[in-house]
Design a protein around this motif. Structure first.
Motif, PDB file in Angstrom:
ATOM      1  N   THR A 245     -21.394   5.837  -5.813  1.00 51.74           N
ATOM      2  CA  THR A 245     -20.991   6.338  -7.118  1.00 51.74           C
ATOM      3  C   THR A 245     -21.514   7.746  -7.360  1.00 51.74           C
ATOM      4  N   ARG A 246     -21.114   8.336  -8.457  1.00 55.30           N
ATOM      5  CA  ARG A 246     -21.517   9.704  -8.762  1.00 55.30           C
ATOM      6  C   ARG A 246     -23.014   9.811  -9.006  1.00 55.30           C
ATOM      7  N   ASP A 247     -23.660   8.731  -9.446  1.00 51.66           N
ATOM      8  CA  ASP A 247     -25.112   8.749  -9.629  1.00 51.66           C
ATOM      9  C   ASP A 247     -25.838   8.165  -8.423  1.00 51.66           C
ATOM     10  N   ASN A 248     -25.200   8.240  -7.229  1.00 51.89           N
ATOM     11  CA  ASN A 248     -25.815   7.886  -5.942  1.00 51.89           C
ATOM     12  C   ASN A 248     -26.249   6.423  -5.876  1.00 51.89           C
ATOM     13  N   SER A 249     -25.410   5.536  -6.341  1.00 47.30           N
ATOM     14  CA  SER A 249     -25.678   4.102  -6.250  1.00 47.30           C
ATOM     15  C   SER A 249     -24.634   3.477  -5.323  1.00 47.30           C
ATOM     16  N   PRO A 250     -25.062   2.879  -4.203  1.00 49.89           N
ATOM     17  CA  PRO A 250     -24.080   2.271  -3.287  1.00 49.89           C
ATOM     18  C   PRO A 250     -23.518   0.980  -3.862  1.00 49.89           C
ATOM     19  N   VAL A 251     -22.200   0.841  -3.736  1.00 51.74           N
ATOM     20  CA  VAL A 251     -21.522  -0.369  -4.213  1.00 51.74           C
ATOM     21  C   VAL A 251     -20.471  -0.778  -3.196  1.00 51.74           C
ATOM     22  N   THR A 252     -20.059  -2.033  -3.300  1.00 53.78           N
ATOM     23  CA  THR A 252     -18.980  -2.574  -2.470  1.00 53.78           C
ATOM     24  C   THR A 252     -17.896  -3.103  -3.399  1.00 53.78           C
ATOM     25  N   ALA A 253     -16.626  -2.724  -3.112  1.00 50.55           N
ATOM     26  CA  ALA A 253     -15.519  -3.118  -3.999  1.00 50.55           C
ATOM     27  C   ALA A 253     -14.309  -3.520  -3.165  1.00 50.55           C
ATOM     28  N   ASP A 254     -13.548  -4.464  -3.689  1.00 55.96           N
ATOM     29  CA  ASP A 254     -12.275  -4.837  -3.086  1.00 55.96           C
ATOM     30  C   ASP A 254     -11.244  -4.995  -4.200  1.00 55.96           C
ATOM     31  N   ALA A 255      -9.961  -4.977  -3.816  1.00 53.45           N
ATOM     32  CA  ALA A 255      -8.896  -4.981  -4.824  1.00 53.45           C
ATOM     33  C   ALA A 255      -7.663  -5.681  -4.270  1.00 53.45           C
ATOM     34  N   VAL A 256      -6.706  -5.901  -5.169  1.00 52.49           N
ATOM     35  CA  VAL A 256      -5.409  -6.467  -4.835  1.00 52.49           C
ATOM     36  C   VAL A 256      -4.344  -5.525  -5.396  1.00 52.49           C
ATOM     37  N   VAL A 257      -3.322  -5.213  -4.549  1.00 47.82           N
ATOM     38  CA  VAL A 257      -2.250  -4.310  -4.947  1.00 47.82           C
ATOM     39  C   VAL A 257      -0.939  -5.093  -4.953  1.00 47.82           C
ATOM     40  N   TYR A 258      -0.195  -4.960  -6.038  1.00 46.48           N
ATOM     41  CA  TYR A 258       1.114  -5.608  -6.177  1.00 46.48           C
ATOM     42  C   TYR A 258       2.196  -4.536  -6.059  1.00 46.48           C
ATOM     43  N   ILE A 259       3.094  -4.684  -5.029  1.00 41.90           N
ATOM     44  CA  ILE A 259       4.118  -3.680  -4.772  1.00 41.90           C
ATOM     45  C   ILE A 259       5.487  -4.348  -4.736  1.00 41.90           C
ATOM     46  N   ARG A 260       6.521  -3.524  -4.870  1.00 45.01           N
ATOM     47  CA  ARG A 260       7.910  -3.989  -4.783  1.00 45.01           C
ATOM     48  C   ARG A 260       8.750  -2.904  -4.097  1.00 45.01           C
ATOM     49  N   VAL A 261       9.628  -3.323  -3.143  1.00 47.67           N
ATOM     50  CA  VAL A 261      10.527  -2.389  -2.464  1.00 47.67           C
ATOM     51  C   VAL A 261      11.697  -2.106  -3.406  1.00 47.67           C
ATOM     52  N   MET A 262      11.812  -0.856  -3.796  1.00 45.89           N
ATOM     53  CA  MET A 262      12.886  -0.450  -4.688  1.00 45.89           C
ATOM     54  C   MET A 262      14.074   0.155  -3.937  1.00 45.89           C
ATOM     55  N   ASP A 263      13.829   0.781  -2.785  1.00 53.74           N
ATOM     56  CA  ASP A 263      14.895   1.419  -1.982  1.00 53.74           C
ATOM     57  C   ASP A 263      14.654   1.041  -0.525  1.00 53.74           C
ATOM     58  N   ALA A 264      15.437   0.066  -0.018  1.00 54.07           N
ATOM     59  CA  ALA A 264      15.233  -0.405   1.357  1.00 54.07           C
ATOM     60  C   ALA A 264      15.546   0.675   2.384  1.00 54.07           C
ATOM     61  N   LYS A 265      16.491   1.552   2.085  1.00 54.29           N
ATOM     62  CA  LYS A 265      16.839   2.618   3.024  1.00 54.29           C
ATOM     63  C   LYS A 265      15.662   3.561   3.233  1.00 54.29           C
ATOM     64  N   ARG A 266      15.029   3.997   2.131  1.00 54.92           N
ATOM     65  CA  ARG A 266      13.883   4.907   2.256  1.00 54.92           C
ATOM     66  C   ARG A 266      12.686   4.176   2.864  1.00 54.92           C
ATOM     67  N   ALA A 267      12.496   2.913   2.514  1.00 55.04           N
ATOM     68  CA  ALA A 267      11.400   2.168   3.125  1.00 55.04           C
ATOM     69  C   ALA A 267      11.605   1.994   4.621  1.00 55.04           C
TER      70      ALA A 267
END
Length: 381
Positions: free
Chosen positions: A88-110
């Motif tokens: 972090t900005r105040d020099n404290s080590p941390v461990t983080a994880d997350a979940v991302v929710y996505i959707r394909v909007m244009d199959a051609k570009r993907a």
């Protein structure tokens, strides 16, 4: 016969084989020409490696043997972001994880703009997570999850939009400080809780002392008012008693003078002289005595003594009207509003302020009546 019968069979074997081969090729060709796309998918069709079009859900006819279909799931997909270590900005080590929710909007570009959109989005989310946490202080990373989620989603929107992917939301599941930071935080939390407990205890003691002092003050006020009322009533009683004694003494003095005058008249009547000179005081005394005899409060009727009412002069002489009026004032002063006193006592128990004059129901103290001066002895009838 047997030799002639074997000739047609030998000539027919290649024809049958060719027919079977042609039938198999036709079946395979038809199979290759049919492409079925599920309702939640889109298919990118390539012929000889060249992109041709997107296939809609359902049955599609494609060139056989030279076509290839790449399917894309158009539903919302979940990508797990592995745990990332950041400082972090105040020099404290941390461990983080997350979940991302996505959707394909244009199959051609993907299909054309990115090789593997899921892996690309995951890698981009990891770097963005580390950058966002590194730009915040430790307390913010632990308490402002919504801000972290919004910043990561905003950072992912621009590059993923070029790939035909929309990031619907990002959720940081856990932010874990290092063990040393955890111990320091626990100590800080314990100290803060102790401080709050001491503050609450001090506030409670102060409130209790204030309420106790307020109750003592109201109790002293009520006691002082009671003592004042008692002193007023006692003084008025003493005044009435003094007036009654004075009136009684005055009446007894007049009667004693009348008795002495009658004795003097008796002595004069027993003398040999026929001419008497009586002073004015004595004649006035005799007249008053005669009036008292004629206007007595006892009369003889039918041989029995009957009590008569006092006349106005007699009532004024003994002060009956003044005594009744003073007794009425005493009764009025002694009246106490019991209901108001109960309300005042209840208010004191609840800790409310009560005015010094509340609940007593007493008006301004009347001035004690001045003792009437005794009437002169020599009143002319």
């Amino acid at each position: 016969m047997n030799a002639l019968a074997l000739v047609p069979l030998q000539l027919g074997d290649p024809v049958m084989l060719v027919g079977l081969v042609v039938l198999a090729i036709a079946a395979i060709t038809v199979w290759q020409m049919i492409e079925i796309v599920d309702a939640y998918n889109r298919g990118a069709l390539t012929v000889f490696g060249e992109y041709r079009k997107l296939l809609d859900p359902g049955l599609n006819i494609v060139p056989p043997f030279v076509s290839h279909v790449h399917t894309f799931d158009m539903r919302t997909q979940t990508l797990d972001v592995p745990s990332q270590e950041a400082i972090t900005r105040d020099n404290s080590p941390v461990t983080a994880d997350a979940v991302v929710y996505i959707r394909v909007m244009d199959a051609k570009r993907a299909f054309l703009e990115v090789e593997d959109y899921q892996r690309a989005v995951s890698n981009l989310a990891q770097t963005t997570l580390r950058a966002v946490i590194g730009d915040m202080e430790l307390d913010d990373t632990l308490s402002r999850r919504e801000m972290i989620n919004e910043r990561i989603r905003t950072e992912l929107d621009e590059p993923t939009d070029e790939w035909g992917i929309r990031v619907e939301s990002v959720e940081v599941r856990e932010v874990t400080p290092s063990q040393g930071v955890k111990g320091a935080m626990e100590q800080q939390t314990s100290a803060e809780r102790r401080r709050r407990a001491m503050i609450l205890e001090a506030q409670g003691e102060r409130r209790s002392a204030v309420e106790k002092a307020e109750g003592d003050k109201q109790s002293e006020i009520i006691r002082a008012q009671g003592e004042k009322q008692s002193q007023i009533l006692e003084a008025q009683g003493d005044a009435i008693s003094t007036v009654l004694r004075a009136r009684s003494a005055e009446s007894m003095g007049e009667r004693a003078i009348i008795d002495m005058g009658m004795d003097t008249l008796k002595e004069i009547g027993q003398s040999e002289s026929t001419t008497f000179v009586l002073p004015q005081e004595l004649t006035s005394m005799v007249g008053r005595y005669g009036k008292h005899l004629s206007g007595s409060d006892v009369s003889i009727g039918d041989g029995q003594l009957e009590s008569l009412e006092f006349d106005d002069e007699t009532r004024e002489l003994i002060g009956l009207d003044d005594i009744a009026e003073m007794i009425g004032e005493i009764d009025a002063e002694a009246e106490v509003d019991l209901e108001a006193m109960e309300q005042q006592a209840k208010a004191i128990q609840e800790g409310k302020d009560v005015g010094p004059g509340a609940g007593m129901g007493s008006e301004a103290e009347p001035e004690p009546e001045s003792e009437p001066e005794p009437e002169p002895d020599s009143r002319s009838e």
